[in-house]
Design a protein around this motif. Structure first.
Motif, PDB file in Angstrom:
ATOM      1  N   ASN A   1      -4.783  -6.974  -7.467  1.00 50.91           N
ATOM      2  CA  ASN A   1      -4.839  -6.962  -6.201  1.00 50.91           C
ATOM      3  C   ASN A   1      -5.993  -5.689  -6.016  1.00 50.91           C
ATOM      4  O   ASN A   1      -6.045  -4.857  -7.117  1.00 50.91           O
ATOM      5  N   PRO A   2      -6.516  -5.398  -5.123  1.00 44.39           N
ATOM      6  CA  PRO A   2      -7.597  -4.350  -4.896  1.00 44.39           C
ATOM      7  C   PRO A   2      -6.997  -3.032  -4.974  1.00 44.39           C
ATOM      8  O   PRO A   2      -5.504  -2.708  -4.974  1.00 44.39           O
ATOM      9  N   SER A   3      -8.048  -1.974  -5.351  1.00 46.97           N
ATOM     10  CA  SER A   3      -7.576  -0.520  -5.840  1.00 46.97           C
ATOM     11  C   SER A   3      -6.654  -0.012  -4.839  1.00 46.97           C
ATOM     12  O   SER A   3      -5.594   1.085  -5.422  1.00 46.97           O
ATOM     13  N   GLU A   4      -6.536  -0.195  -3.511  1.00 50.56           N
ATOM     14  CA  GLU A   4      -5.581   0.545  -2.764  1.00 50.56           C
ATOM     15  C   GLU A   4      -4.435  -0.033  -2.560  1.00 50.56           C
ATOM     16  O   GLU A   4      -3.230   0.626  -2.055  1.00 50.56           O
ATOM     17  N   TYR A   5      -3.941  -1.043  -3.246  1.00 52.25           N
ATOM     18  CA  TYR A   5      -2.523  -1.722  -3.526  1.00 52.25           C
ATOM     19  C   TYR A   5      -1.929  -1.151  -4.813  1.00 52.25           C
ATOM     20  O   TYR A   5      -2.505  -0.550  -5.711  1.00 52.25           O
ATOM     21  N   ASN A   6      -0.702  -1.138  -4.754  1.00 50.57           N
ATOM     22  CA  ASN A   6       0.135  -1.049  -5.749  1.00 50.57           C
ATOM     23  C   ASN A   6       1.523  -1.570  -5.771  1.00 50.57           C
ATOM     24  O   ASN A   6       1.707  -2.157  -4.863  1.00 50.57           O
TER      25      ASN A   6
ATOM     26  N   ILE B   1       0.705  -1.341   0.075  1.00 47.92           N
ATOM     27  CA  ILE B   1       0.127   0.010   0.071  1.00 47.92           C
ATOM     28  C   ILE B   1       0.937   1.144  -0.090  1.00 47.92           C
ATOM     29  O   ILE B   1       1.874   1.402   0.912  1.00 47.92           O
TER      30      ILE B   1
ATOM     31  N   ARG C   1      -4.330   2.702 -11.614  1.00 48.57           N
ATOM     32  CA  ARG C   1      -4.316   3.152 -10.279  1.00 48.57           C
ATOM     33  C   ARG C   1      -4.215   4.419  -9.748  1.00 48.57           C
ATOM     34  O   ARG C   1      -3.347   5.153 -10.363  1.00 48.57           O
TER      35      ARG C   1
ATOM     36  N   PHE D   1     -10.336   3.309  -9.482  1.00 50.95           N
ATOM     37  CA  PHE D   1     -11.285   2.839  -8.382  1.00 50.95           C
ATOM     38  C   PHE D   1     -11.727   1.337  -8.673  1.00 50.95           C
ATOM     39  O   PHE D   1     -12.311   0.667  -7.921  1.00 50.95           O
TER      40      PHE D   1
ATOM     41  N   THR E   1      -2.602   5.848  -7.428  1.00 51.26           N
ATOM     42  CA  THR E   1      -1.384   6.053  -6.826  1.00 51.26           C
ATOM     43  C   THR E   1      -0.292   5.908  -7.834  1.00 51.26           C
ATOM     44  O   THR E   1       0.985   5.812  -7.793  1.00 51.26           O
TER      45      THR E   1
ATOM     46  N   ASN F   1       2.738   4.651   0.389  1.00 48.09           N
ATOM     47  CA  ASN F   1       2.682   5.597   1.863  1.00 48.09           C
ATOM     48  C   ASN F   1       2.601   4.836   3.081  1.00 48.09           C
ATOM     49  O   ASN F   1       2.590   5.330   4.213  1.00 48.09           O
TER      50      ASN F   1
END
Length: 456
Positions: A99-104, A14, A47, A203, A49, A16
């Motif tokens: 992976n889900p959107s909050e991941y990178n 994730i 994504r 998203f 980020t 940050n």
């Protein structure tokens, strides 16, 4: 900093939180040092980020003296292809794939467009862990050049294959990196194309980035209602694909690998394919029927790619939908793979449908589950399982330990392997009967839970 940064397919986390600005810049600097300040390609998915991480990664590369070639928003297989095609020493794709959107994350490729080997990954980790990094002086700081040459990839694909019959296809890029190039290639090859979730949106509002039976219900519905020949879906960075047949049914990837692999080998002199340890036994049945050989490897596209090269194999694939076609690239490519499947089907006599083509291979009941287990217990649990699992499958059986432990008999097999990214053990069971598969899975789960309790 954790010295082990790479999982089964690049780095994930994730931004940050796991990927601090300092860590991302440090990774860029390490890549610049590893390539001796040479040219490095960068691309990213949709994504939110991704641009944030691309700036940080580029900054690290620049202070290491590298020349950065930014290809912008593109699928992972396109970035891998362009890394090689434009003579870059390495490529870095900013993506968390399915992976889900909050991941990178970051996937790294060598100058041949193949994912970094474990040896190269270890070199990067060592450079970062021991702070053995070199900054150039101000006169030698590199530059960023923004390049748009996706057409190099599309021309390669169009020159490499033809579709003998022009299918009607519904394409679902999942708001990911293939939102434009996927539908475009199908249209330029003559297909009638309808799309859903074909707008770039980090998203992922239409469905999760991973194309699964559950997430593709709308695609299945559209295929049925429009009378299309097939539905095609990709994950967030398009290194994976999934197919829906003309009846709106999700196609078993194990069965598709078996059918496609057998058809491919029947036309080739090289008779080897590579699959990971968790793929179905139907693959051996189909491949051996055409005098082919199946080579098993640890899970992960890096392992599959390395085994393809080592064994001079014709094809490699994972049940996740990550297929490697070495005649074109050593990077998993969902877009190319989906087109190759349709090309093989449309070239056959009798106008077979997708479902008929897939039915050429057997399909057996296979269950995949996971159980929570602390990473520090992984190796101990696997060690104690070896003798216990043998008791569940009395008689003649084969034991493989290339990734966890797999015990195989003539009619069934069990695999327990540690996850490379989560504190879980992954369990796969397959048998020729549903009842036996379900009972074996229950017994394995109970066995593992008891071992964990004793070790905790």
């Amino acid at each position: 900093m954790n010295s082990k940064l790479f999982g089964t397919s690049g780095m994930r986390g994730i931004p940050n939180v796991d990927f601090t600005p300092e860590l991302v810049m440090k990774l860029g600097l390490a890549l610049a040092n590893l390539t001796h300040g040479n040219r490095i390609a960068i691309g990213f998915d949709t994504r939110l980020t991704s641009s944030f991480m691309s700036y940080l990664l580029s900054a690290g590369m620049l202070v290491g003296g590298a020349e950065v070639r930014n290809f912008g928003l593109i699928p992972t297989p396109v970035l891998a292809f362009l890394t090689s095609n434009t003579n870059c020493r390495a490529g870095a794709m900013i993506t968390a794939s399915h992976n889900p959107s909050e991941y990178n994350g970051v996937k790294i490729f060598d100058g041949d467009g193949m994912a970094f080997s474990h040896t190269l990954e270890k070199k990067v980790e060592d450079l970062m862990a021991f702070n053995n990094l070199h900054h150039v002086d101000s006169k030698s700081i590199g530059n960023v050049k923004r390049i748009n040459c996706v057409d190099k990839y599309t021309e390669m694909v169009k020159e490499s294959l033809t579709l003998k019959r022009k299918w009607s296809v519904v394409i679902d890029p999942g708001c990911g990196a293939a939102y434009s190039i996927g539908p475009r290639l199908f249209r330029e090859l003559g297909c009638k194309v309808l799309t859903i979730n074909a707008q770039p949106d980090g998203f992922f509002p239409g469905r999760p980035p991973e194309p699964t039976l559950k997430s593709l219900h709308l695609l299945s519905q559209m295929v049925r209602e429009t009378g299309a020949n097939a539905g095609v879906a990709y994950d967030g960075d398009a290194d994976r694909m999934a197919l829906i047949d003309e009846n709106g049914r999700f196609v078993s990837m194990d069965q598709l690998i078996a059918a496609y692999g057998a058809r491919l080998l029947s036309l080739k002199n090289k008779k080897k394919i590579v699959v990971p340890i968790d793929a179905s036994m139907c693959i051996e049945e189909s491949i051996e029927a055409v005098d082919g050989n199946v080579i098993r490897t640890a899970v992960g596209d890096v392992n599959v790619a390395e085994s393809i090269v080592k064994n001079n194999a014709t094809f490699g694939a994972e049940a996740s939908g990550a297929w490697i076609n070495p005649d074109y690239s050593l990077c998993p490519d969902g877009i190319l793979s989906s087109l190759l499947v349709i090309s093989k089907i449309t070239s056959q006599k009798g106008n077979p449908t997708l479902s008929k083509f897939v039915s050429l291979a057997s399909r057996y009941p296979i269950l995949r589950k996971k159980i929570n287990c602390s990473k520090k217990l992984h190796s101990e649990v696997i060690e104690k399982l070896q003798s216990e699992l043998s008791n569940l499958m009395p008689g003649k059986s084969n034991i493989q330990t290339i990734d966890g432990i797999r015990i195989t008999s003539k009619k069934e097999w069990i695999l327990v392997r540690p996850s490379g990214t989560e504190p879980v053990l992954r369990i796969t069971v397959e048998s020729k009967s549903t009842k036996k598969t379900e009972s074996l899975m229950k017994e394995v789960i109970k066995l593992i839970e008891n071992i964990i309790i004793k070790l905790s």
